[in-house]
Design an enzyme around this catalytic site. Structure first.
Site, PDB file in Angstrom:
ATOM      1  N   HIS A 137      30.294  68.279 -12.344  1.00  0.00           N
ATOM      2  CA  HIS A 137      29.312  67.212 -12.630  1.00  0.00           C
ATOM      3  C   HIS A 137      27.921  67.627 -12.157  1.00  0.00           C
ATOM      4  CE1 HIS A 137      31.878  63.923 -14.096  1.00  0.00           C
ATOM      5  NE2 HIS A 137      32.796  64.393 -13.299  1.00  0.00           N
TER       6      HIS A 137
ATOM      7  N   ASP B   8      35.275  65.500  -8.244  1.00  0.00           N
ATOM      8  CA  ASP B   8      36.198  65.156  -9.329  1.00  0.00           C
ATOM      9  C   ASP B   8      35.951  65.996 -10.579  1.00  0.00           C
ATOM     10  OD1 ASP B   8      33.653  63.934  -9.411  1.00  0.00           O
ATOM     11  OD2 ASP B   8      34.348  62.526 -10.949  1.00  0.00           O
ATOM     12  N   GLU B   9      36.971  66.060 -11.381  1.00  0.00           N
ATOM     13  CA  GLU B   9      36.883  66.572 -12.747  1.00  0.00           C
ATOM     14  C   GLU B   9      36.221  67.935 -12.869  1.00  0.00           C
ATOM     15  OE1 GLU B   9      36.840  62.578 -15.424  1.00  0.00           O
ATOM     16  OE2 GLU B   9      34.922  63.096 -14.557  1.00  0.00           O
ATOM     17  N   ASN B  10      36.463  68.786 -11.901  1.00  0.00           N
ATOM     18  CA  ASN B  10      35.992  70.157 -12.044  1.00  0.00           C
ATOM     19  C   ASN B  10      37.048  70.946 -12.786  1.00  0.00           C
ATOM     20  OD1 ASN B  10      35.125  72.780 -11.787  1.00  0.00           O
ATOM     21  ND2 ASN B  10      35.835  72.961  -9.666  1.00  0.00           N
TER      22      ASN B  10
ATOM     23  N   GLU C 195      40.737  64.792  -5.863  1.00  0.00           N
ATOM     24  CA  GLU C 195      40.887  66.231  -6.098  1.00  0.00           C
ATOM     25  C   GLU C 195      40.570  67.071  -4.872  1.00  0.00           C
ATOM     26  OE1 GLU C 195      39.370  64.199  -8.151  1.00  0.00           O
ATOM     27  OE2 GLU C 195      39.361  64.907 -10.233  1.00  0.00           O
TER      28      GLU C 195
END
Lengths: 718, 718
Positions: free
Chosen positions: A268, A331-333, A383
């Site tokens: 992000h 998150d969301e890496n 995460e």
């Protein structure tokens, strides 16, 4: 992924057993419901002579809080109140013989100031006793007193003769210490006054953490004096100066609200690397991201210069944000840049780092140590969880209560956001039913105590300063109750009754959730005649999940002034209609209860079409909503047909069922307007009932009613 | 005095002859109407490919202005527009052979930047040409271009297929150079965002002077670093810091709006002398005034220390406010403190100063010289006028066009506010008919040129941040047209038609005039069911003049959340009803035109009573509005009775006329709710018609219609 998990957890919780009506001594309008509240007979009149005195500790924060509360009270009762010196001595000119009722009406007794920078450990408890002549508010800290003042304001009722507070004893304290609202200023920047009015709203429902999501792919929103290109190139000029951040922090602290900033890393990270491409795991140049979604730009966790940058940056931020926690995202890496970077691959091989998860753990460890150096504790999305992470890290769960339970079993503390994603357009009842403590995980008392609370998340892909309040309120008040009130407070109907009152009261803080949409409709219609559009917008909701992005793609620069923006989650008209239909069907096989009102309602929806089309026909922006008028009319006719069949006890003719089910199916399809008919499940219930129930003719009412109960399940949207 | 004069000038102008319909080539929605506008056939589509290029001069202010205009356009059409580099070269990837329509849709051609600090002499002219394929906006200055962009936005129309601008040629420039809004921040402090959104509103209707009334008896609102006790003791902590003032000045300058600050002296000075009692003409101590009205505290014009103070203060303000004019007030000094002060009396005797007017003239002269020293020109209310005053002083007239004409005959310049007192709750039509240049004063061209323009005045005794927009808008847009457009633009009906469109468009700037009142009604009602209250509030207006203060006394600290605050000036429902009644009566002796709609409307008003009373019966704040429900019902019944008599051609029975006239008289009485029935004149017209017209039975229609015309006069409120 995150989205899918959200969907599952919400779907699972939609079939939570219907909540039992909590035994209440008396219907009240409090939200959140206090830990203990006992009403008594009698009441305290609230009129122009109402006055407040402070006993024991007093300070500027308390006085300001009292002043704000009194202004709101004055606005409600339409009278100016006496302001006097803060003392509880009886007015000397009246003399003590005239009795205690001539002293101040409300006496506030604080033991001490409490924390000037509110922390996780701040004491927010208070007790309130209102009797015929007097009210006493006692609290160990100023913040406790402010929480009690909010309760006091919520207790004020009216009849024709005047305002009053019923006699009552309240002993109150929060169930969870961490009760937050995540506020995403990155996707859509929100001006200062929007934040302030929402902080006021938070304080009104006793939330205490403003989780400020300040950086993401779509914008870097906080000034760094050390690294000016972060906002200089990554914000389109839309960011908070450090002075403004301090203003927000002070405003929040005045209300006992912590400000926990989030700097989302290592993914992000687009807006970081626009100005500083050397931080990324792939060569630039980069541009601020305009799309919603998950993107590749990721910090390079293998280079010392990156940590030097972060050390300096977080040092600067640590001096700016006084809260002991900082949120580092995490998150969301997806690690795509890492996979493609030979230098990073070599680094991993050299150090025996097996996969991207472990590489991120390495990054998190380094970052946590930097934060520790700057005297901050680390918080991050789940995460970041890794075995060698220190246990004072707070895990922020978007997966669900079970996952959160796993975290606390490992010794971490945790905060739940799964199930509280208010940006997904689910009704308040869904969020209200989510319980942070998983029931089936056998948590020890110690483990349970590490579940600190929860946060509603206002991700801002699809909200503007004009619409954001309507996505936060009133639903977040129901979530605030889940975080504050005892677990036993779980009557959904009563929650909605109180939520309606709360919603109107929240308007006195300048929140625009109840009033913005008519303004939007007027502008779309190009005039003030919007009655037919109001009818239409009242029966639809924005589509759930992130389907809006698929059905009606927009970027972060697109205007948010369409019909879907005027539609609000949790349609009241649909909820009311569902209750009517439920009552009607429960009256099987007689089918008379609510019949007239249902008929009137459906007839109005059926007949609205020409008037709606007269408006949409003049306005191109409303063209996407034009087909809705015909669909609504068709749905209403299907409902009316079903109603007639049931009430007159006759089976529908020939192909009726097939035709109507096809209409329902059509109306359920994704639409370019990205709204959905919130009344659809109720209409479907009627139509299926009309098709199926006549088969029971001759059977006893109990059989009919058994079948009706199963209908609610069958009619649910797929 | 000022109040009385306002009343007289407005009453005089109410009987201005009915305006003739201006010949218009085509109905448009522009406000103010441009100096010249010629529509042609054809139109320019406005869709996602709409783009803008700048030719010639460009700068940051122009780019920011274009960006704001494009954001508003995007919001209207619901589409994201292309943003590109500011050039008018055709897109190179398309190649020149594809024709000129592939270049930018709108080309803006500015000759130069114009003044960065806007002055009285700024050139605001522009020309705009829109054809099938392209629009061209030309202006000598950036501000002219911004004025043209507002016109362009007002030209955008829609049908079902899309948005477009009709082909048109506009040549435009203002009639008057000084087109202001006086904004009183003293009586009720207004936050920054309230000012900003109103500056946006001003720019949208091409106003160019923000007259900021910063000091008065009820509060000192601008920070002085030299004299901190001015705000420290005179503002309750509600004031603008110098940084905030600079922010407002910059925001205004971006929009070509001058900021003229007013520091009201020597009267209206209470808030000055709370912190500095030594400036006053009588010994203190003083307290910030909480009441509306005119008060005694007045600076002492005889002591040198006072001028030393003012020299330092105005020096500081001169550095802060860049405009060449400063307003020193000067109004309503009754001189009571002067009369009672022997030292002042001695001073007058010694110098041969005969009366207080001359003493004030002495003060004004001294102050004007101080301003001159600080490179500022003086402006003041007309009391400051004196023979030996320099002629570059601007006289601000609250007495009327005649009085203003006298001033310009003496060689002064002048600005008219008489007739534009929007705080008095008169309808827009009254203000619209006021003409700054007196018709019968035989002004020379030079004299007329010294009439610089006018200012609407938003005195803030009875407005809060929540209600102020509704007192300014939309009526001020009509006044803005009077100041900008040619004198010949004077069709009241067409003004109202365009005003309705303008009002909705102004909402896109965040102005709350159309949406605030439902929020207020919801809070008063304690819930969302406010339909019956909406009916009631739509037919009333706040009482005119300053009668509100008599009928419903409040101080500056009182809440402004009552029924009168939800009532708005210039009731649309009443105006619509008046038009219906006029049409009905003009149809004499047939009396059929509009009959059904009038009947329906009156029946709705008659029947609203129980539903209104159900709400007022639950809410004490609404109790003052409770009697209105019965009065409305009685009025409606009187109207229905009259309607029946007229339509059925029969004289009313016995005492009917007397009884109904008594009801009308009762309904016209001052009420504790401080509202009045805006529909009263129309109902009165119907009732008088029913009483009088049957006498004409047997006479030709022409006789009936002649009598009907006189009725409008007879029925006017006394």
């Amino acid at each position: 992924m995150k989205i899918l998990f959200q969907a599952i957890s919400i779907l699972i919780l939609m079939i939570w057993p219907a909540s039992r009506a909590a035994a209440q001594e008396r219907r009240h309008n409090l939200m959140p419901t206090p830990a203990e509240v006992h009403f008594q007979s009698g009441k305290l009149a609230v009129g122009a002579t109402f006055s407040v005195a402070v006993k024991g500790h007093n300070d500027r924060r308390l006085e300001a809080g009292i002043d704000r509360a009194m202004r709101r009270l004055e606005g409600r009762i339409g009278m100016e109140l006496r302001r006097g010196p803060a003392t509880d001595a009886p007015s000397p000119t009246l003399g003590p013989t005239l009795g205690p009722t001539l002293g101040p009406t409300l006496v506030i007794e604080c033991r001490e100031a409490g924390e000037s920078v509110p922390s996780l450990d701040q004491d927010e408890s208070y007790s309130l006793e209102v009797s015929d002549g007097r009210a006493a508010l006692k609290a160990p800290t100023v913040i406790g007193a402010l929480r009690g003042l909010e309760t006091l304001l919520q207790l004020v009722e009216s009849d024709r003769d005047g305002y009053y507070i019923p006699s009552v004893k309240v002993e109150d304290k929060p169930r969870f210490r961490w009760r937050g609202l995540l506020f995403d200023s990155s996707r859509h920047f929100q001006p200062m006054e929007v934040i302030k009015r929402n902080l006021d709203g938070m304080a009104a429902v006793k939330l205490n953490v403003f989780h400020w999501h300040l950086t993401d792919d779509q914008g870097f929103r906080i000034e760094s004096k050390k690294y000016p290109k972060l906002t200089g190139m990554g914000s389109d000029g839309l960011f908070y100066t450090q002075d403004q951040a301090r203003e927000i922090i002070a405003y929040a602290a005045e209300r006992g609200i912590r400000v926990v900033p989030e700097f989302d890393l290592p993914g992000h990270a687009t807006s970081w690397v626009v100005g500083y491409p050397e931080l990324a795991s792939a060569p630039g140049p980069y541009q601020v991201e305009r799309q919603p979604g998950v993107f590749d730009p990721t910090l390079d966790p293998t280079r010392e210069e990156v940590y030097q940058f972060l050390d300096a940056f977080f040092g600067e931020m640590a001096a700016l944000f006084p809260d002991e926690y900082m949120h580092i995202g995490g998150d969301e890496n997806e690690g795509k840049q890492w996979d493609r970077n030979p230098q990073i691959q070599a680094f991993m091989k050299e150090r025996g780092i097996k996969n991207n998860h472990s590489l991120q753990a390495y990054f998190t460890m380094r970052l946590a140590r930097i934060l520790e150096k700057h005297k901050k504790k680390t918080m991050g999305w789940e995460e970041i969880m890794a075995n060698d992470l220190p246990r004072d890290v707070v895990i922020h769960s978007w997966r669900g209560p079970e996952s959160l339970a796993e975290a606390v079993k490992k010794g971490f503390s945790g905060v739940l956001s799964a199930g509280y994603y208010i940006d997904l357009s689910y009704p308040a009842s869904n969020h209200y039913r989510i319980e942070p403590v998983a029931a089936d995980k056998n948590l020890s008392r110690q483990e349970e105590a590490r579940i600190l609370g929860g946060e509603a998340t206002m991700w801002s892909e699809y909200v503007s300063p004009e619409t954001i309040d309507s996505r936060i309120w009133p639903r977040t008040a129901a979530i605030a109750e889940r975080f504050w009130s005892p677990r036993s407070v779980d009557d959904v109907d009563d929650m909605y009754r109180r939520l309606a009152v709360t919603s109107v009261r929240l308007e006195e803080l300048g929140l625009t959730h109840e009033k913005y949409f008519r303004s939007l409709l007027r502008r779309m219609a190009g005039g003030k005649e919007i009655g037919p559009l109001e009818t239409l917008v009242s029966v639809v909701e924005p589509v759930k999940q992130y389907n809006r992005g698929q059905q009606r793609p927009t970027t972060m620069l697109s205007p948010l002034t369409g019909f879907v923006d005027a539609a609000r989650p949790d349609s009241e008209a649909a909820r009311h209609f569902a209750a009517l239909v439920a009552g009607f069907l429960a009256d099987a096989p007689r089918f008379q209860t609510n019949r007239e009102e249902i008929e009137r309602t459906l007839a109005k929806w059926r007949d609205a079409r020409p008037a709606i089309e007269a408006i949409t026909g003049r306005s191109a922006i409303l063209r996407e909503a034009e087909p809705l008028a015909a669909e609504l009319s068709d749905l209403a006719q299907a409902g009316l047909g079903a109603l007639a069949c049931l009430a007159e006890s006759k089976a529908p003719d020939g192909q009726w069922g097939e035709v109507k089910m096809a209409i329902l199916q059509q109306a359920a399809k994704p639409k370019p307007s990205a709204v959905e008919f919130a009344i659809l499940p109720s209409v479907r219930q009627l139509v299926i009932a009309a098709i199926e129930l006549p088969q029971l003719r001759g059977q006893p009412p109990l059989e009919w009613q058994k079948r009706v109960k199963t209908l609610a399940e069958v009619a649910r949207p797929q």
